[in-house]
Each structure stands twice: as C-alpha cells, then as structure tokens.
Design an enzyme around this catalytic site. Structure first.
Site, mmCIF file in Angstrom:
data_model
loop_
_atom_site.group_PDB
_atom_site.id
_atom_site.type_symbol
_atom_site.label_atom_id
_atom_site.label_comp_id
_atom_site.label_asym_id
_atom_site.label_seq_id
_atom_site.Cartn_x
_atom_site.Cartn_y
_atom_site.Cartn_z
ATOM 1 N N LYS B 78 0.679 -1.355 -0.199
ATOM 2 C CA LYS B 78 0.025 0.046 -0.007
ATOM 3 C C LYS B 78 0.947 0.991 0.541
ATOM 4 O O LYS B 78 1.752 1.584 0.790
ATOM 5 C CB LYS B 78 -0.768 -0.427 1.185
ATOM 6 N N SER B 158 -10.077 2.638 1.992
ATOM 7 C CA SER B 158 -9.022 3.515 1.140
ATOM 8 C C SER B 158 -8.006 2.117 0.684
ATOM 9 O O SER B 158 -7.151 2.439 0.388
ATOM 10 C CB SER B 158 -8.189 4.150 2.816
ATOM 11 N N SER B 182 -10.647 0.516 6.888
ATOM 12 C CA SER B 182 -9.502 0.371 5.409
ATOM 13 C C SER B 182 -9.502 -0.623 4.846
ATOM 14 O O SER B 182 -8.805 -1.331 4.080
ATOM 15 C CB SER B 182 -9.337 1.708 5.435
#
Lengths: 95, 491
Positions: B78, B158, B182
C-alpha cells in the site's frame, strides 16, 4: 451550533489552507452536516468517565537520552523543495 | 505459467520451498498480470526491476536453504508505507515525487522475510475514504462487477488498490492499513480476507500517519491461512513506535486447527441496523448456523454504545489527522506552492496539495480542537470512546469472539455520486467500533448478494486474541466455501 462562512474562514486560516471565498458556503454546509451529526454524542452520559487516549493499556516506555540515529543531513534534506548548504530555505520571515 | 497466479500464498510458498517453481518465474507471472490488469489502476507505482532483483535474491536464499516465511512471494505494498528509494505518495498530490530515504518497519519486516515488492498500491488520499475515489492518482476499479452488467464498481477503501490487485491476481497478497475499516471493508468488497490485528501488533513507524491512535497495518490475502502467514511476518515489537506492543509474535498459522468446539460466539444485537439489505441479514444468520454446526456456542450480547461509534470516530480521527497533517507545509518534503510570505506559502501549498475530503477532515479536526470547542467535541468523543471500549470488555465476560457483517452493503458504483459525506461514512458502521477499541477484526468472504457481489462476515476478538480470531475465521472460510471469481482477472 451552526458554522457560518466566517467561522469556516477562520478555521481554514488556523489550518493554513487557503479556501476561496466562493467555496466557503458549500464547505460550511458540509461541515454543518457533519457537526450536526456528531452532536448526538451529547445524549451519552459521560459524567465521571475518563477520556480514552490510547487504544491499548500501556505505559509509554522510557529510554536512555542518547543519540541513536542521524548524522546524514543529505538524506534528511533530500526531499526538501528548496535547500541550501544543509538548510531548508523558506520565504523571508524577519524583516 | 498462468496457473501460477491461482496458487494461494501458502501453496506458492510450499512449491517454492520444494523447488517446483522459482521466485523469478512467479514474479514474472505477476508482473505480466499487472500489465494485463492495468486498467483497474491498482498500482500508483510499479517496481518491476526491483521485483526481479528481489526474486533472484530469493531464489538464491532458497537454494542456500535460508528461505524466510515470505520467501519469493510477490506482494503489493500500500502506498502509505514509506519505501526506501521508491516514491511514496499516500495517494496525495502533496507527496507526489516524495522518495523516502528510509524503510517502514512493516515493509522491512516483509523484505527480511523474503517477500518481493511488485509496486505501491493505490489508496484513498491519506487513507481517508471508503471508495478509493479520493485518490489523487484516480479511482480503482473493483475487478468484480454485478452479474450481467459492466458498470464499474469501487473496490472499497482506503486499501482499494491492494484489494483490487489481490482479487484480480495482480499480487499474491498485499498490505493494507486500517484506521476505521480500511482493510476489512475493501476485503469484503473484493472477496478477500482482510485482517486488522490488535492496535500495536504491527509497528506504525514509517507508515504515513492518518489517526495515530487508530492506524494499524494488516494483511489482505485470498485465504485465512495466507493471512496468518503474512501477519506473522509483518508483526513484532519495534522500539521506534512508542505504542508498539512488546509481546512475542505467536505462530499464527499453527492457530488454524479447525476446531472451535466450545468456543462462545457473541452476536451483538446493535449491529442489526435499519435498512440492512436482506442478503446481508441472511448471510449473517447463515454464519451463525455455520458456527453452531462447528460446535461453537452462540450467545446474544449487547454493545449498547455501538450507534455512537461512528460520530465518535468522526471527531477523533479528523482531530488526529489535522495534527498529523500539519507537517505538510511545503518546507521539508513534498509539494511547495510559493506565496508572498511564509503563511501564504503554507496556505497555497496545502490548498493545492490536499483534495476535498482531506481538506474537509483537516478543517473538522481543526474546529473540534479549537479553543472553546475542545471540551464539547474532542474531550466528549474521547469519553464516549471509553464507553465503547467498555462495552467490548463487558462482552468478553460472556463470549470469546463476536460475529457481525463487515459492511452494510456490497460494492457500489464508481459513478454513484455520494455527495453527502455522512452517507459515505456509514460504510464503516460495523468496522469502526473495533478500531476505536483497538481490537483485532477480520473480514472473511462468506457469500454473494443477489447481483453476485462478494459479502464479508467479520469476527472481532479481544486484544491480542488474533489466534482465536484466525481459528474461527478458518472454520468460517471452510463452511462458506466462497468460490465467486471476479469478472476481470489476470490469467
């Protein structure tokens, strides 16, 4: 309490984010809807309740006050948008 | 070569160790898959050369009998984790071009375990969002679509790029971070296992901070076993994070015994929300039956302050964010937009650098922390947070784990305009309470809705209860036998 355009402008200045005059109205509306929604917390009786400041029961650790890292100014400054002689450069602050 | 992409992380690990495949072959298959799925916009930065070099080194270590727990396994990172020498943007314009000169602890732990980095995955800007639509680098498409439709759906957020990449086989697994859901929400939207461990299990050092009392890293994988393996490699005490838990990392994989007889599973009645789709209600009931069939005892419990979790979160998280994001000032890193003086430079930089959602949250955070409002909003929210955490503590007197849905809906369309920020925030209604209490929570793909879209069930455990969570998740996974496949998948 409802946020007006003036309050939003003040908060934006505190947060150091430029907000154009014509955006203040919309932003005030959005912020009011969020603030109005979170105000339901007023229903909860929190008399005598300690605020929760950490997600785990833990005491912050102490360590030796010693230098354990550093001495590579080039690496530290590598991403600076404007640097000179191992300093960050900013617009003039003192006349 | 393409059948390599269908291997789970655990299967690939075993084949690598048995020298049936090589890390270079596996990595090449994934680099090819990334090209095939580029339209999904999973990655902000691809690092093929780095990946090949890391894979080569992995093969050498395997040959020397020195394979680590993640040896030769190609993963997505990420883009909230700082990676040495590789652009780390946090999905924001303000960090475009930012190239750290250091490595986050979690990513370093993964490289030390032998993992191979394919690239940096897309995310909502500063991890603020539930759709991946707030990314400066564009939204991510969910590889799943509704049956008979080609309308693009969001992968959740997210960690949306990580979710889409793993589901579309453009990574064997990926890292996520979870502040209010997330990891778990995008995992549910993309038919994956997403595990947010106990707060403090994984070091926050080197992860771009959003809300520090909530942020926690975790794995996004195709199976529960993969999750256990990857979490083991990510977790561990780190002196550089003051809230890191100084406890040993158990062998999480060994916790997957498949035996949950006698385990008490609590069903919190407050998670039965208004307007919950019938599919989700039915899946939850099915999940309860699966737990019973496996010999667990199901008990009704109450978490009376659940409805206050979201409003509490939307004070605490923006407040912490407004403080954390003060560092983006155009001086030390990232974007700078000049002005006539220092203040104007700050204001211009931050106006140009932050997107609408980030700006809104920083302003809300600044407001609730400002003189005259601090007690009414921030302090009040911290006190309600205490009561939410207490609800969970009370529940642990009656049960070992909680079973709930992960999300109140399946993936929604990218062009479904959600103008009301509060409506978007409701996505996290089932994930935020465990975040506020710092508890481990896992989302397991458990079924599909009427349109064939994945749905997840969530298991929440007490602090440090990862092993029990994983054990029950493994049972749930086996019972559910989730077999849906996305419409778009590399082959």
């Amino acid at each position: 309490m409802a946020l007006d355009k003036q309050t939003v402008a003040k908060v934006a200045h505190l947060a150091r984010i430029r907000v154009e005059e014509d955006e203040l109205e919309t932003l005030a509306g959005e912020m009011n809807s969020i603030i109005g929604w979170v105000e339901q917390l007023g229903e909860v009786d929190t008399d005598g309740v300690e605020p929760m400041t950490s997600a785990v029961d833990l005491k912050l650790r102490l360590r030796e006050d010693a230098i354990t890292d550093g001495d590579y100014p080039d690496r530290v400054l590598k991403n600076g948008p404007s640097t000179e002689m191992h300093f960050y450069v900013v617009p003039k602050v003192v006349e | 070569m393409s059948d390599m992409l269908t291997l789970t992380l655990a299967e690939a690990r075993d084949k690598l160790r048995a020298k049936e495949i090589t890390a270079v072959e596996l990595t090449d298959a994934y680099l090819n898959a990334m090209e095939q799925t580029r339209d999904l916009n999973c990655y902000i930065t691809e690092t093929p050369e780095k990946a090949r070099a890391m894979a080569k080194a992995s093969d050498e270590r395997i040959a020397a009998g020195k394979a680590g727990a993640m040896e030769g396994l190609p993963i997505g990172m990420k883009d909230l984790f700082c990676t040495n020498g590789v652009q780390s943007t946090a999905g924001s314009h303000i960090l475009e071009g930012f190239t750290p000169t250091y490595e986050s602890t979690v990513s370093q732990n993964l490289w030390d375990a032998g993992a191979v980095m394919l690239g940096k995955t897309n995310l909502d800007e500063f991890a603020m969002g539930s759709s991946n639509l707030t990314s400066y680098y564009g939204g991510v498409k969910n590889p799943y679509t509704k049956a008979g439709s080609n309308q693009s759906l969001v992968p959740g957020g997210s960690s949306g790029g990580s979710a889409a990449a793993v589901a579309a086989h453009a990574a064997i697994a990926a890292t996520g971070t979870d502040t209010g859901g997330s990891i778990r929400q995008p995992a549910a939207f993309a038919g994956l296992v997403g595990f947010k461990p106990t707060y403090g299990r994984c070091s926050r050092w080197g992860i771009v901070a959003f809300a520090s009392s909530l942020d926690q890293a975790g794995p996004m994988t195709r199976t529960v076993r993969d999750s256990a393996i990857m979490l083991g490699a990510m977790a561990g005490f780190d002196a550089k994070d003051s809230t890191s838990l100084d406890v040993a990392v158990p062998d999480f994989e060994a916790a997957l015994t498949g035996d949950i007889r006698g385990m008490k599973i609590g069903i919190p009645k407050e998670y039965r929300v208004e307007n919950m789709p019938a599919d989700i209600e039915a899946l939850w009931k099915q999940g309860i039956e699966w737990m019973k069939d496996a010999g667990a005892e199901v008990v009704d419990v109450t978490l009376p302050h659940t409805k206050y979790a979201l409003p509490t979160y939307y004070i605490v998280a923006p407040a912490e964010a407004s403080s954390n994001l003060a560092r983006y000032d155009g001086v030390r890193f990232g974007l700078r937009v000049e002005g006539k003086d220092l203040n104007e430079m700050y204001e211009n930089t931050r106006a140009a650098g932050f997107g609408a959602e980030v700006r809104r949250r920083v302003l809300i955070g600044t407001y609730v922390l400002s003189a005259g409002y601090y007690d009414a909003y921030y302090l009040k929210a911290q006190k309600v947070r205490t009561k939410i955490a207490q609800d969970f503590k009370n529940a642990w007197g009656q049960c070992d784990l909680l079973l709930t849905p992960t999300t109140p809906s399946a993936a929604f369309a990218m062009d479904e305009k959600i103008d009301d920020p509060v409506a978007m925030y409701l996505n996290d209604v089932f994930t935020v309470p465990a975040s506020l209490a710092g508890l481990p929570g896992i989302s397991v793909p458990a079924g599909v809705d009427k349109d064939g879209l994945p749905l997840g069930l969530q298991l929440i455990g007490p602090a440090m209860g990862e092993e029990a969570v994983l054990r029950a998740a493994g049972v749930l996974e086996t019972a559910a036998g989730f077999s849906a496949k996305p419409a778009l998948m590399a082959a």
